[in-house]
Design a protein around this motif. Structure first.
Motif, PDB file in Angstrom:
ATOM      1  N   ALA A 280      55.354  13.641   2.422  1.00  0.00           N
ATOM      2  CA  ALA A 280      56.653  13.161   2.882  1.00  0.00           C
ATOM      3  C   ALA A 280      56.704  13.312   4.401  1.00  0.00           C
ATOM      4  O   ALA A 280      56.825  14.426   4.925  1.00  0.00           O
ATOM      5  CB  ALA A 280      57.782  13.947   2.216  1.00  0.00           C
TER       6      ALA A 280
ATOM      7  N   TRP B 152      58.551  13.256   7.285  1.00  0.00           N
ATOM      8  CA  TRP B 152      59.997  13.432   7.394  1.00  0.00           C
ATOM      9  C   TRP B 152      60.646  12.546   8.449  1.00  0.00           C
ATOM     10  O   TRP B 152      61.543  11.774   8.158  1.00  0.00           O
ATOM     11  CB  TRP B 152      60.283  14.909   7.672  1.00  0.00           C
ATOM     12  CG  TRP B 152      61.704  15.334   7.481  1.00  0.00           C
ATOM     13  CD1 TRP B 152      62.362  15.494   6.301  1.00  0.00           C
ATOM     14  CD2 TRP B 152      62.640  15.671   8.506  1.00  0.00           C
ATOM     15  NE1 TRP B 152      63.653  15.917   6.513  1.00  0.00           N
ATOM     16  CE2 TRP B 152      63.851  16.040   7.865  1.00  0.00           C
ATOM     17  CE3 TRP B 152      62.580  15.716   9.901  1.00  0.00           C
ATOM     18  CZ2 TRP B 152      64.989  16.435   8.570  1.00  0.00           C
ATOM     19  CZ3 TRP B 152      63.711  16.114  10.603  1.00  0.00           C
ATOM     20  CH2 TRP B 152      64.894  16.459   9.939  1.00  0.00           C
TER      21      TRP B 152
ATOM     22  N   ASP C 254      60.208   8.734   8.070  1.00  0.00           N
ATOM     23  CA  ASP C 254      60.912   8.153   6.922  1.00  0.00           C
ATOM     24  C   ASP C 254      59.984   7.343   6.016  1.00  0.00           C
ATOM     25  O   ASP C 254      60.247   6.177   5.697  1.00  0.00           O
ATOM     26  CB  ASP C 254      62.075   7.266   7.401  1.00  0.00           C
ATOM     27  CG  ASP C 254      63.196   8.081   8.023  1.00  0.00           C
ATOM     28  OD1 ASP C 254      63.448   9.202   7.562  1.00  0.00           O
ATOM     29  OD2 ASP C 254      63.830   7.581   8.981  1.00  0.00           O
TER      30      ASP C 254
ATOM     31  N   PHE D  66      64.027   5.171   3.289  1.00  0.00           N
ATOM     32  CA  PHE D  66      64.277   6.605   3.246  1.00  0.00           C
ATOM     33  C   PHE D  66      65.006   7.074   4.502  1.00  0.00           C
ATOM     34  O   PHE D  66      64.882   6.478   5.567  1.00  0.00           O
ATOM     35  CB  PHE D  66      62.963   7.383   3.118  1.00  0.00           C
ATOM     36  CG  PHE D  66      62.131   6.986   1.921  1.00  0.00           C
ATOM     37  CD1 PHE D  66      62.601   7.202   0.639  1.00  0.00           C
ATOM     38  CD2 PHE D  66      60.881   6.392   2.081  1.00  0.00           C
ATOM     39  CE1 PHE D  66      61.837   6.842  -0.470  1.00  0.00           C
ATOM     40  CE2 PHE D  66      60.122   6.032   0.993  1.00  0.00           C
ATOM     41  CZ  PHE D  66      60.598   6.252  -0.291  1.00  0.00           C
TER      42      PHE D  66
ATOM     43  N   PRO E  62      62.958  11.967   4.069  1.00  0.00           N
ATOM     44  CA  PRO E  62      62.443  12.419   2.773  1.00  0.00           C
ATOM     45  C   PRO E  62      61.825  13.810   2.885  1.00  0.00           C
ATOM     46  O   PRO E  62      61.032  14.081   3.788  1.00  0.00           O
ATOM     47  CB  PRO E  62      61.385  11.364   2.438  1.00  0.00           C
ATOM     48  CG  PRO E  62      60.919  10.859   3.783  1.00  0.00           C
ATOM     49  CD  PRO E  62      62.143  10.893   4.659  1.00  0.00           C
ATOM     50  N   THR E  63      62.188  14.697   1.974  1.00  0.00           N
ATOM     51  CA  THR E  63      61.730  16.085   2.055  1.00  0.00           C
ATOM     52  C   THR E  63      60.745  16.469   0.978  1.00  0.00           C
ATOM     53  O   THR E  63      59.907  17.352   1.190  1.00  0.00           O
ATOM     54  CB  THR E  63      62.921  17.048   1.967  1.00  0.00           C
ATOM     55  OG1 THR E  63      63.670  16.738   0.785  1.00  0.00           O
ATOM     56  CG2 THR E  63      63.817  16.936   3.169  1.00  0.00           C
TER      57      THR E  63
ATOM     58  N   VAL F  85      58.208  15.288  -2.588  1.00  0.00           N
ATOM     59  CA  VAL F  85      57.510  14.210  -3.284  1.00  0.00           C
ATOM     60  C   VAL F  85      56.779  14.812  -4.471  1.00  0.00           C
ATOM     61  O   VAL F  85      56.309  15.951  -4.424  1.00  0.00           O
ATOM     62  CB  VAL F  85      56.548  13.463  -2.328  1.00  0.00           C
ATOM     63  CG1 VAL F  85      55.488  14.392  -1.756  1.00  0.00           C
ATOM     64  CG2 VAL F  85      55.900  12.267  -3.014  1.00  0.00           C
TER      65      VAL F  85
ATOM     66  N   VAL G 154      60.548  10.633  -4.919  1.00  0.00           N
ATOM     67  CA  VAL G 154      60.805  11.031  -3.536  1.00  0.00           C
ATOM     68  C   VAL G 154      62.221  11.590  -3.419  1.00  0.00           C
ATOM     69  O   VAL G 154      63.201  10.907  -3.752  1.00  0.00           O
ATOM     70  CB  VAL G 154      60.633   9.845  -2.566  1.00  0.00           C
ATOM     71  CG1 VAL G 154      60.864  10.307  -1.121  1.00  0.00           C
ATOM     72  CG2 VAL G 154      59.253   9.222  -2.713  1.00  0.00           C
TER      73      VAL G 154
ATOM     74  N   ASP H 156      64.989  11.864  -1.376  1.00  0.00           N
ATOM     75  CA  ASP H 156      65.470  11.125  -0.202  1.00  0.00           C
ATOM     76  C   ASP H 156      66.695  11.868   0.330  1.00  0.00           C
ATOM     77  O   ASP H 156      67.837  11.504   0.075  1.00  0.00           O
ATOM     78  CB  ASP H 156      65.799   9.699  -0.645  1.00  0.00           C
ATOM     79  CG  ASP H 156      66.043   8.748   0.508  1.00  0.00           C
ATOM     80  OD1 ASP H 156      65.874   9.144   1.675  1.00  0.00           O
ATOM     81  OD2 ASP H 156      66.416   7.592   0.232  1.00  0.00           O
ATOM     82  N   TRP H 157      66.430  12.904   1.103  1.00  0.00           N
ATOM     83  CA  TRP H 157      67.381  13.963   1.425  1.00  0.00           C
ATOM     84  C   TRP H 157      68.701  13.463   1.995  1.00  0.00           C
ATOM     85  O   TRP H 157      69.773  13.750   1.472  1.00  0.00           O
ATOM     86  CB  TRP H 157      66.701  14.933   2.395  1.00  0.00           C
ATOM     87  CG  TRP H 157      67.472  16.157   2.747  1.00  0.00           C
ATOM     88  CD1 TRP H 157      67.861  17.164   1.917  1.00  0.00           C
ATOM     89  CD2 TRP H 157      67.929  16.526   4.051  1.00  0.00           C
ATOM     90  NE1 TRP H 157      68.529  18.151   2.609  1.00  0.00           N
ATOM     91  CE2 TRP H 157      68.585  17.781   3.921  1.00  0.00           C
ATOM     92  CE3 TRP H 157      67.842  15.933   5.306  1.00  0.00           C
ATOM     93  CZ2 TRP H 157      69.157  18.433   5.017  1.00  0.00           C
ATOM     94  CZ3 TRP H 157      68.409  16.582   6.393  1.00  0.00           C
ATOM     95  CH2 TRP H 157      69.061  17.821   6.244  1.00  0.00           C
TER      96      TRP H 157
ATOM     97  N   GLN I 102      66.481   4.502  -8.864  1.00  0.00           N
ATOM     98  CA  GLN I 102      66.923   5.649  -8.090  1.00  0.00           C
ATOM     99  C   GLN I 102      67.833   6.514  -8.956  1.00  0.00           C
ATOM    100  O   GLN I 102      68.540   6.023  -9.841  1.00  0.00           O
ATOM    101  CB  GLN I 102      67.643   5.235  -6.809  1.00  0.00           C
ATOM    102  CG  GLN I 102      68.957   4.516  -7.020  1.00  0.00           C
ATOM    103  CD  GLN I 102      69.646   4.182  -5.714  1.00  0.00           C
ATOM    104  OE1 GLN I 102      69.090   4.313  -4.625  1.00  0.00           O
ATOM    105  NE2 GLN I 102      70.895   3.744  -5.792  1.00  0.00           N
TER     106      GLN I 102
END
Length: 334
Positions: A193, A195, A198, A223, A226-227, A229, A239, A241-242, A259
């Motif tokens: 990921a 970060w 993205d 994204f 993203p944090t 995976v 993922v 997707d924070w 999602q």
């Protein structure tokens, strides 16, 4: 939600239940940042807590059926302690490895929480770390660590011997800008990921770039920081997707499948706390009057893991809980 494809089976993701509640100790989590799934449905949840409440720093051990087992670890720089725990992973013998992005080290515990050792030091050279974030361990005993401020992934033996690295700073193929979460699939491919770029990047086990998925945004396949995976046995990619408060599911080729945005129903631990706190029940009723789904949705999901039963465990950072989904399959309707 599900998506149909020609020639393959449909994936259906159904909400199952929630584990946890916000708590500084015992039956709950406080600002959890990562989790690892072990045998017998056991989950190890790494809690970062707050800087002004370091008493909440710990690992909570429970099951995905919300049975509390124990907790271990504490705030500090000594053996068996951590300051900013970032990620947690298990080896094949279920020893526990925790990265600490403040102390620039990895701490090792037995599955019962006994301190076994530590390794790592700060720096930019080979084998040195600057804010290590994610950790993933291969069946062969190689630890892959996202070395976030050094913009690379480093490989180590489980006793800390440096084995290699890949990646550099930038936005091109194979480059990183604060890489965070990391996962391995059953073929040994590495997913990172990326970060601040993205996106998710895929590499061979020896670090050769294979593919990139995603770009910045709020749309399908896009994204926002993203944090986490994870990859399941079918090759589907999950993922966390924070900043978009969702988990996106991609096929192994990177196509969008669906999602998850949160479907929380209050956990048993949560019910137990409400029963003993009438004031909290009234406050919850007031909040519900303003929004019927105020507590259903994810708030900064930071990690996602998949077990061998097709259960997807999503760690809900701000709301201190795990939302569990079940993946199933149906014949495609075309």
């Amino acid at each position: 939600m599900s998506t149909h494809f020609f020639g393959i089976k449909d994936r259906v993701f159904g909400y199952s239940h929630t584990v946890g509640r916000n708590e500084f100790a015992g039956t709950g989590f406080r600002n959890p940042v990562d989790l690892a799934l072990g045998a017998d449905d056991v989950a190890y949840v790494l809690n970062r807590s707050y800087e002004n409440r370091p008493d909440g720093v710990r690992v909570t051990v429970c099951t995905l059926n919300e049975e509390y087992i124990s907790e271990f670890g504490s705030y500090g720089e000594g053996d068996g302690q951590f300051i900013w725990g970032s990620s947690i992973a298990l080896d094949k013998d279920e020893r526990i490895y925790i990265t600490d992005e403040w102390l620039n080290r990895v701490t090792i515990f037995s599955k019962d929480g006994e301190f076994l050792g530590k390794w790592g030091k700060g720096g930019k050279g080979n084998g040195e770390l600057d804010r290590p974030a994610g950790i993933a361990i291969s069946p062969e005993g190689v630890a892959f660590i996202t070395d976030s401020r050094n913009s690379r992934v480093q490989k180590f033996s489980l006793d800390g011997k440096y084995l290699g690295k890949f990646g550099s700073a930038g936005s091109g193929n194979g480059q990183f800008n604060m890489p965070w979460g990391i996962a391995l699939d059953k073929e040994g491919l590495v997913y990172v990921a990326d970060w601040r770029n993205d996106r998710i990047q895929q590499f061979s086990p020896d670090g050769k770039w294979q593919a990139s998925f995603g770009r910045s945004g709020k749309g399908v396949g896009e994204f926002n920081r993203p944090t986490g995976v994870a990859v399941d046995s079918d090759g589907d990619i999950y993922v966390a997707d924070w900043f978009n408060d969702r988990v996106q599911v991609l096929s192994k080729e990177g196509r969008f499948i669906t999602q998850l945005t949160g479907d929380n129903v209050i956990s048993q631990w949560g019910k137990d706390k409400l029963i003993s706190n009438p004031d909290m029940i009234r406050q919850r009723q007031i909040a519900q009057a303003h929004s019927t789904d105020f507590e259903k949705k994810f708030s900064h999901p930071c990690a996602v893991k998949v077990d061998g039963k097709g259960r997807i465990a999503v760690l809900d950072h701000t709301r201190g809980r795990i939302q569990v989904y079940q993946k199933s399959r149906e014949a495609a309707l075309v």
